[in-house]
Motif scaffolding. Structure first.
Motif, PDB file in Angstrom:
ATOM      1  N   ASP A   9     -61.318  31.151 -32.629  1.00 60.32           N
ATOM      2  CA  ASP A   9     -61.699  30.261 -31.532  1.00 60.32           C
ATOM      3  C   ASP A   9     -60.587  30.125 -30.506  1.00 60.32           C
ATOM      4  N   ALA A  10     -59.350  29.987 -30.976  1.00 61.88           N
ATOM      5  CA  ALA A  10     -58.220  29.866 -30.060  1.00 61.88           C
ATOM      6  C   ALA A  10     -58.039  31.141 -29.250  1.00 61.88           C
ATOM      7  N   ALA A  11     -58.204  32.309 -29.885  1.00 60.06           N
ATOM      8  CA  ALA A  11     -58.077  33.588 -29.168  1.00 60.06           C
ATOM      9  C   ALA A  11     -59.114  33.687 -28.063  1.00 60.06           C
ATOM     10  N   GLU A  12     -60.345  33.319 -28.378  1.00 58.53           N
ATOM     11  CA  GLU A  12     -61.408  33.390 -27.373  1.00 58.53           C
ATOM     12  C   GLU A  12     -61.135  32.417 -26.226  1.00 58.53           C
ATOM     13  N   MET A  13     -60.763  31.180 -26.566  1.00 57.10           N
ATOM     14  CA  MET A  13     -60.479  30.187 -25.522  1.00 57.10           C
ATOM     15  C   MET A  13     -59.281  30.604 -24.679  1.00 57.10           C
ATOM     16  N   TYR A  14     -58.244  31.124 -25.307  1.00 54.23           N
ATOM     17  CA  TYR A  14     -57.039  31.543 -24.598  1.00 54.23           C
ATOM     18  C   TYR A  14     -57.371  32.649 -23.599  1.00 54.23           C
ATOM     19  N   THR A  15     -58.166  33.617 -24.012  1.00 49.89           N
ATOM     20  CA  THR A  15     -58.587  34.700 -23.123  1.00 49.89           C
ATOM     21  C   THR A  15     -59.409  34.155 -21.960  1.00 49.89           C
ATOM     22  N   ILE A  16     -60.357  33.297 -22.251  1.00 50.70           N
ATOM     23  CA  ILE A  16     -61.217  32.725 -21.202  1.00 50.70           C
ATOM     24  C   ILE A  16     -60.394  31.909 -20.217  1.00 50.70           C
ATOM     25  N   LEU A  17     -59.538  31.019 -20.726  1.00 53.94           N
ATOM     26  CA  LEU A  17     -58.756  30.157 -19.839  1.00 53.94           C
ATOM     27  C   LEU A  17     -57.830  30.950 -18.930  1.00 53.94           C
ATOM     28  N   ARG A  18     -57.309  32.065 -19.408  1.00 56.53           N
ATOM     29  CA  ARG A  18     -56.383  32.858 -18.607  1.00 56.53           C
ATOM     30  C   ARG A  18     -57.078  33.804 -17.650  1.00 56.53           C
ATOM     31  N   THR A  19     -58.372  34.078 -17.835  1.00 55.32           N
ATOM     32  CA  THR A  19     -59.034  35.081 -17.008  1.00 55.32           C
ATOM     33  C   THR A  19     -60.211  34.557 -16.188  1.00 55.32           C
ATOM     34  N   ALA A  20     -60.715  33.400 -16.479  1.00 54.81           N
ATOM     35  CA  ALA A  20     -61.899  32.894 -15.778  1.00 54.81           C
ATOM     36  C   ALA A  20     -61.503  32.182 -14.485  1.00 54.81           C
ATOM     37  N   ASN A  21     -61.896  32.740 -13.371  1.00 57.47           N
ATOM     38  CA  ASN A  21     -61.565  32.132 -12.085  1.00 57.47           C
ATOM     39  C   ASN A  21     -62.208  30.763 -11.903  1.00 57.47           C
ATOM     40  N   CYS A  22     -63.387  30.543 -12.489  1.00 53.67           N
ATOM     41  CA  CYS A  22     -64.041  29.244 -12.324  1.00 53.67           C
ATOM     42  C   CYS A  22     -63.194  28.126 -12.941  1.00 53.67           C
TER      43      CYS A  22
END
Length: 158
Positions: A9-22
């Motif tokens: 879960d942390a890996a997925e959130m970390y990737t999303i937070l660092r790459t999602a422009n929204c």
């Protein structure tokens, strides 16, 4: 049950937070959960969540940890740690985690409840949020850096 999936879960959130422009545009609060997961992994704890409980992580060595997450530059020229009275009352430690605007990890400093109580003394009133300057927070007696353990936890997520 949650601990089994913490790294995934942390890996997925970390990737999303660092790459999602929204998230960069709207400054979503999702960084708070990533901070909780990172602190849980760093302290061998588990995210217990729920704002009404007063603490976010239960750790075998730290007890109940309230995790506060901030993004650098979002609290004006005076970086701070903000806390409500019930968060202090129901926790053993308070961990303050800071992220850059690009959601790179910046720092994590934890204080035992006794040290945090001294910093917030006279500033907390029922239902209100009190603030302590970041420089005061990191210089407080008993301050413990979790930065290297959080960095290690985040680096093992990919």
């Amino acid at each position: 049950m949650k601990a089994i999936h913490a790294r995934e879960d942390a890996a997925e959130m970390y990737t999303i937070l660092r790459t999602a422009n929204c998230i960069k545009r709207y400054d979503s609060i999702s960084h708070q959960l990533l901070a909780e997961l990172a602190v849980a992994i760093a302290t061998n704890g588990e995210v217990v969540g729920g704002n009404n409980r007063g603490s976010d992580v239960l750790s075998p060595s730290y007890g109940k940890i309230e995790v506060k997450s901030r993004i650098l530059g979002t609290d004006g020229p005076f970086p701070r740690v903000s806390l409500k009275p019930h968060n202090l009352d129901k926790s053993d430690w308070i961990a303050a985690v800071r992220w850059t605007r690009d959601f790179e990890f910046h720092d994590a400093i934890a204080l035992p409840k006794s040290a945090a109580q001294g910093l917030f003394a006279g500033r907390l009133s029922e239902g209100k949020v009190a603030h302590v300057a970041w420089q005061t927070w990191i210089a407080a007696p008993g301050a413990e850096s979790l930065a290297s353990r959080v960095r290690t936890a985040l680096s093992t997520l990919s």
